[in-house]
Structure formats: structure tokens, C-alpha cells
Design a protein around this motif. Structure first.
Motif, mmCIF file in Angstrom:
data_model
loop_
_atom_site.group_PDB
_atom_site.id
_atom_site.type_symbol
_atom_site.label_atom_id
_atom_site.label_comp_id
_atom_site.label_asym_id
_atom_site.label_seq_id
_atom_site.Cartn_x
_atom_site.Cartn_y
_atom_site.Cartn_z
ATOM 1 N N ASN A 83 -6.664 -16.405 19.119
ATOM 2 C CA ASN A 83 -5.293 -16.915 19.183
ATOM 3 C C ASN A 83 -5.082 -18.211 18.407
ATOM 4 O O ASN A 83 -3.973 -18.749 18.389
ATOM 5 N N LYS A 84 -6.135 -18.721 17.752
ATOM 6 C CA LYS A 84 -5.970 -19.912 16.900
ATOM 7 C C LYS A 84 -5.698 -19.533 15.438
ATOM 8 O O LYS A 84 -5.442 -20.414 14.607
ATOM 9 N N LEU A 85 -5.739 -18.257 15.125
ATOM 10 C CA LEU A 85 -5.518 -17.824 13.745
ATOM 11 C C LEU A 85 -4.125 -18.217 13.252
ATOM 12 O O LEU A 85 -3.120 -17.982 13.932
ATOM 13 N N THR A 86 -4.068 -18.791 12.046
ATOM 14 C CA THR A 86 -2.788 -19.025 11.378
ATOM 15 C C THR A 86 -2.673 -18.197 10.105
ATOM 16 O O THR A 86 -1.569 -18.028 9.584
ATOM 17 N N ASN A 87 -3.806 -17.672 9.599
ATOM 18 C CA ASN A 87 -3.793 -16.899 8.360
ATOM 19 C C ASN A 87 -4.730 -15.707 8.511
ATOM 20 O O ASN A 87 -5.919 -15.880 8.774
ATOM 21 N N LEU A 88 -4.197 -14.492 8.337
ATOM 22 C CA LEU A 88 -4.997 -13.272 8.437
ATOM 23 C C LEU A 88 -4.762 -12.424 7.196
ATOM 24 O O LEU A 88 -3.623 -12.072 6.874
ATOM 25 N N ASP A 89 -5.848 -12.086 6.502
ATOM 26 C CA ASP A 89 -5.764 -11.362 5.236
ATOM 27 C C ASP A 89 -6.439 -9.995 5.372
ATOM 28 O O ASP A 89 -7.657 -9.903 5.489
ATOM 29 N N LEU A 90 -5.630 -8.928 5.352
ATOM 30 C CA LEU A 90 -6.125 -7.556 5.445
ATOM 31 C C LEU A 90 -5.823 -6.760 4.184
ATOM 32 O O LEU A 90 -5.919 -5.531 4.190
ATOM 33 N N GLN A 91 -5.462 -7.422 3.117
ATOM 34 C CA GLN A 91 -5.030 -6.700 1.930
ATOM 35 C C GLN A 91 -6.198 -6.026 1.201
ATOM 36 O O GLN A 91 -7.350 -6.381 1.386
ATOM 37 N N TRP A 92 -5.835 -5.006 0.429
ATOM 38 C CA TRP A 92 -6.786 -4.253 -0.398
ATOM 39 C C TRP A 92 -7.848 -3.567 0.456
ATOM 40 O O TRP A 92 -9.038 -3.653 0.192
#
Length: 348
Positions: A83-92
Motif C-alpha cells: 500500500n506504499k506504492l506510488t508507481n507501478l509499471d506493468l507495460q510490455w
């Protein structure tokens, strides 16, 4: 008596090495596949051929990068505890669906990248808990439709990218709650018109891209968009003059009521998740979905030695080729040590 003692020591050393190898979220220096930064609280697992998300991602991680892997599906609890995530990258990646509730604990997330996947539809309410989201990138993800109210909770979003998809229509009121939106990318879809009033609440919009869509300028549904584009051109909104009619090459904002006199008849489209996806989800149960643990260790312990009581509770399916070879070597040596102890005891 030194034989059993040496064998026991060897077992302890090899077990510790196995833990380090098996834990796929460890930093590279500890035998894992991810690059971790204690100061920025970031974990980078990009371009590692991963087919599942590593376990043991620290709960204080701020930025998690999973781009460029082979993720085709995710358990609904994939990001629970982060719950501390501010940026999540799932691209490609190769994601074909997003389970409902997958983002429900990411209430501090500000940027979400799902670019370049294989999503044809989205679950209703999948973004509802992302109340702090500022940027959402869903471009190049093969989306054919959007559920009603899909963006209603994203009241702080300023950048929404839906370009390079296969959207055939937009739900009524889909952008009504996005009053802070500054950029909207809709180019290169299959849109023929937009719902009446679709852009009325976008008072802060500075840029919109609408070109490379088959806008139907013979149908009277286009008149709202034509008038809105003309008004926004006079106000200096960027990108409005590039939206062209499918036939004739005329700009949509130049279309008159006489030219768009026909009633509109389009094939029915749906905003539901495709039947094949529903069937797959319905036929599965929670026991089929791996629950990857997220321990409470801080970054200091995460980057250092893992005590034996932190042995992963489930097999780790992620590791580099070198890590896999190291694990196999450890198992072979461990087996040899066990056999040696058994042989010594029998001989004694």
C-alpha cells in the motif's frame, strides 16, 4: 566424529544458499533477479523473462517495475500488502485480463502503466480504489470496450492515455468525473462518434488527440463533437484540428448539420468482459491462484542475509538462468551431503 559435524555445517551453508537462490525478489547481489534501491524504495524486475511476480517484495516499496516480462495473468492478491506504492509499471507484458480487486490496496498509487498488453476488456470497478492516481497509461493494450463508470473514482487524474487500442465506442459519461484532466489520448482507435456531452466536464483539458479514427461525418451523432471541436479550436485547445472524417478527408470540426443529416446505425458493442475470459475466471478457484507471500521485512533485511526462519513458504517460479543453475547445484550438493551423513551413521 568430525564427519557428521562437517556434513551438518555443509547442509547449513547449502540451505542458506538455497534460500537466497529461491527467493526471486532478492537483489542481484544476493542471487535474485531484481535490482533494488534502499534509498528510493524501488524494486526493478524489468526484462527478466518473468512469468509471475516475485514474492518477498518489501511492503515499503514505493516504485515497482515489472515491464518487459512475460506476465500473462496475475492473481487478484498480486499487490496486496504494497500500500506504499506510488508507481507501478506493468507495460510490455502479455496480460490478457486484470482480475477484479487487483489494485484495491494501492490507495497511494499515482502512476499506473499497463501499456502494450493484450487486454480486450476491463473489469467493472477495477480502478475504483486508486483515488490518488494522477496518470493512467492503457495505450496499445487491444481494448475493444470500456465498462460504464470505469474512471469515475479517478477524480485527481491529469493524464489518460487510451490511444492505439480498438475502442469502437465510449460509454455515456465516461469522462464526466475527470475534471482535472489535462491530456487525453484517443487517437488510433475505431471510434465513429462520441456520446453527446462526452467532453463537457473537461474544463482543464489542454491537449486531446483524436486522429486516426473512422469518424462518421454523415451521421448526426458527430454534430456534438464537431461543435465542441470548433469551440475548443477557438479557445486554443491543441490537437482538435487533426480529427478527420473517414470519408472525404474533411476535418470533423468543419461538418455542418446538412452534411451530417443521416440517422446513426451502428452494430451493437458491449462493455462486458469477453465470454471466454468470464468462463475462465468462473472455472477457476482461489486454490488455483498462487498466493505469493509478502513478508514484513524492511529494506535493510531485504538487501542482506535472509535468516532460515524466512524460508519461502511456496516454491518460487521466478529466477534467472544463472540462479536456476545455482539452485540445482545447491540441491545436488545438499543431497550428496545427506547421503554422506546416512552412510557415516550406518558405518558407525
Amino acid at each position: 566424529m568430525m564427519g557428521p559435524v562437517l556434513a551438518a555445517c555443509l547442509l547449513i551453508i547449502l540451505s542458506t544458499a538455497w534460500i537466497s537462490q529461491a527467493n526471486g525478489a532478492l537483489c542481484k547481489k544476493d542471487g535474485g533477479v531484481c535490482t533494488c534501491n534502499d534509498k528510493t524504495k524501488s524494486v526493478d524486475c524489468s526484462y527478466k523473462e518473468l512469468t509471475a511476480i516475485p514474492s518477498n517484495i518489501p511492503t515499503d516499496t514505493d516504485r515497482l517495475v515489472l515491464q518487459g516480462n512475460k506476465l500473462s495473468s496475475l492473481p487478484r492478491t498480486a499487490f496486496h500488502g504494497l500500500n506504499k506504492l506510488t508507481n507501478l509499471d506493468l507495460q510490455w507484458n502479455e496480460l490478457q485480463a486484470l482480475p477484479a480487486g487487483i489494485f484495491k490496496e494501492l490507495k497511494n498509487l499515482e502512476t499506473l502503466w499497463v501499456t502494450d498488453n493484450k487486454l480486450q476488456a476491463l473489469p467493472i470497478g477495477v480502478f475504483d480504489q486508486l483515488v490518488e492516481l494522477d496518470e493512467l497509461y492503457l495505450n496499445s493494450s487491444q481494448l475493444k470496450s470500456l465498462p460504464q463508470g470505469i474512471f469515475d473514482k479517478l477524480t485527481k487524474i491529469t493524464n489518460l492515455d487510451l490511444q492505439n487500442n480498438k475502442l469502437q465506442s465510449l460509454p455515456n459519461g465516461v469522462f464526466d468525473k475527470l475534471t482535472e484532466l489535462k491530456t487525453l489520448y484517443l487517437r488510433n482507435n475505431q471510434l465513429r462518434s462520441v456520446p453527446n456531452g462526452a467532453f463537457d466536464y473537461l474544463s482543464n483539458l489542454g491537449t486531446v488527440t483524436l486522429h486516426t479514427n473512422p469518424w462518421d461525418c454523415t451521421c448526426n451523432d458527430i454534430l456534438y463533437m464537431a461543435k465542441w471541436l470548433k469551440k475548443k479550436q477557438d479557445e486554443g485547445l491543441g490537437g482538435v484540428d487533426t480529427a478527420g472524417c473517414e470519408e472525404g478527408g474533411k476535418a470533423v470540426l468543419e461538418i455542418t448539420e446538412e452534411e451530417a443529416a443521416e440517422d446513426c446505425v451502428y452494430p451493437n458493442t458491449t462493455t462486458a468482459i469477453p465470454t471466454t475470459i468470464i468462463t475462465t475466471l468462473a472455472s477457476s478457484n482461489d486454490d488455483d491462484i498462487p498466493e505469493l507471500p509478502v513478508p514484513q521485512e524492511n529494506f535493510q533485511k531485504f538487501l542482506g542475509y535472509q535468516e532460515p526462519d524466512h524460508l519461502p513458504t511456496q516454491p518460487q517460479c521466478l529466477m534467472s538462468i544463472s540462479g536456476y543453475l545455482g539452485l540445482m547445484m545447491s540441491l545436488v550438493l545438499t543431497s550428496a551431503a545427506i547421503l554422506y551423513v546416512i552412510h557415516f551413521l550406518k558405518k558407525a
